[in-house]
Enzyme design. Structure first.
Site, short mmCIF file in Angstrom:
data_model
loop_
_atom_site.label_atom_id
_atom_site.label_comp_id
_atom_site.label_asym_id
_atom_site.label_seq_id
_atom_site.Cartn_x
_atom_site.Cartn_y
_atom_site.Cartn_z
N ASN A 12 -17.04 -3.27 12.60
CA ASN A 12 -16.40 -2.93 11.32
C ASN A 12 -16.03 -4.24 10.66
O ASN A 12 -15.05 -4.87 11.05
CB ASN A 12 -15.15 -2.06 11.58
N TRP A 13 -16.84 -4.63 9.69
CA TRP A 13 -16.61 -5.93 9.05
C TRP A 13 -15.37 -5.92 8.16
O TRP A 13 -14.92 -6.99 7.74
CB TRP A 13 -17.81 -6.31 8.19
N LYS A 14 -14.86 -4.74 7.83
CA LYS A 14 -13.77 -4.62 6.85
C LYS A 14 -14.18 -5.34 5.55
O LYS A 14 -15.38 -5.40 5.26
CB LYS A 14 -12.45 -5.16 7.39
N GLU A 101 -6.37 1.81 8.26
CA GLU A 101 -6.04 1.07 7.04
C GLU A 101 -6.18 1.97 5.81
O GLU A 101 -5.43 1.85 4.84
CB GLU A 101 -6.92 -0.19 6.95
N GLY A 236 -13.48 -4.81 15.19
CA GLY A 236 -13.16 -5.41 13.90
C GLY A 236 -13.42 -6.91 13.91
O GLY A 236 -14.55 -7.37 13.78
N GLY A 237 -12.37 -7.68 14.11
CA GLY A 237 -12.45 -9.14 14.02
C GLY A 237 -13.61 -9.76 14.78
O GLY A 237 -14.32 -10.64 14.26
#
Ligand code: PEP
Length: 259
Positions: A12-14, A101, A236-237
């Site tokens: 999940n690159w956001k 989020e 994520g990160g």
């Protein structure tokens, strides 16, 4: 259940990335993923404006891609929204829905998340439905009540046949982007609870993939993915660094052989 469940690793690159850095990241991940694609499912959920770039670079490669949210509508006067069908036109097969989020900053309710999951399925996308408790909820001892209700909202809306095609990501809110992962035992406990809840709805839902998300790194992936009810991770990160993301994929591959 004796049935073998496949491991998943989804990035999940956001809201990260720019054209030049995406190209290098996608290329490196696709190159590394090629040797693992027979054993596990790997994908990346990119910011929507980069779908065309992702499609151009990943077509024909053993890596899936998708979006981080979709609209509940197919088209219409919904400024800023993106329809699932639009993502499909760029080869997307995955859609994250209900990320914490979005629940926190966009006031998405569990009912809205459920309707997004159904919309994704109707368009032919696999929804990755995120659920998870806040730190306050965990400390109050309400983790199961919270994640149970979040899951029930989805199960109440979908048919059994639809529910068989979803992926669930258990992401404790206090572990997302904080560097503070749930322990493998804490995560397994919730995953076992969620699997039992799925089976309560229908025995066939025992095979729904249950991913863990929240500060997964190369150092903790092995122990997390080694748990009986953890079918991989939503990352994520660490999905923004090809070496870290591929190292996590490698751990999923090892875990899938161990079962
Ligand atoms: C996420 O955003 O879904 C996530 C799990 O983030 P991180 O891995 O950075 O905690």
């Amino acid at each position: 259940m004796a049935e073998q469940r496949v491991k998943w690793v989804i990035g999940n690159w956001k809201m990260h990335g720019r054209l030049a850095e995406n190209a290098a990241l996608l290329q490196a991940v696709a190159d590394g993923a090629a040797a693992m694609a027979d054993a596990i499912r790997i994908g990346v959920c990119v910011p929507t404006p980069y779908l065309a770039q992702t499609q151009a670079l990943l077509s024909g490669k053993s890596l899936a891609w998708g979006v981080q949210d979709i609209s509940t509508y197919t088209h219409g006067a919904y400024t800023g929204e993106v329809a699932a069908e639009m993502a499909c036109e760029f080869g997307a097969t995955l859609a994250i829905v209900g990320h914490s989020e979005r629940r926190a900053y966009h006031a998405e309710s569990s009912e809205l998340v459920a309707s997004k999951a159904r919309r994704a399925l109707q368009a032919g996308l696999t929804p990755i439905v995120c659920i998870g408790e806040t730190l306050e909820e965990r400390e109050a001892g309400t983790t199961e009540a919270v994640v149970g209700a979040q899951l029930d909202a989805v199960l109440n809306l979908l048919s059994v046949e639809e529910a068989q095609r979803i992926v669930i990501a258990y992401e404790p809110v206090w572990a997302i982007g904080t560097g503070r992962s749930a322990t493998a035992e804490q995560a397994q406990e919730v995953h076992a609870f969620l699997r039992a809840r799925l089976v309560q709805k229908d025995a066939s839902l025992a095979c729904v993939a249950l991913l863990y998300g929240g500060s997964v790194k190369p150092e903790n992936a092995q122990v997390l993915f080694g748990q009986a009810d953890i079918d991989g991770g939503l990352i994520g990160g660490a999905s923004l660094k090809s070496e870290d993301f591929l190292a996590i994929c490698e751990q999923a591959k090892v875990a899938s052989h161990a079962h």
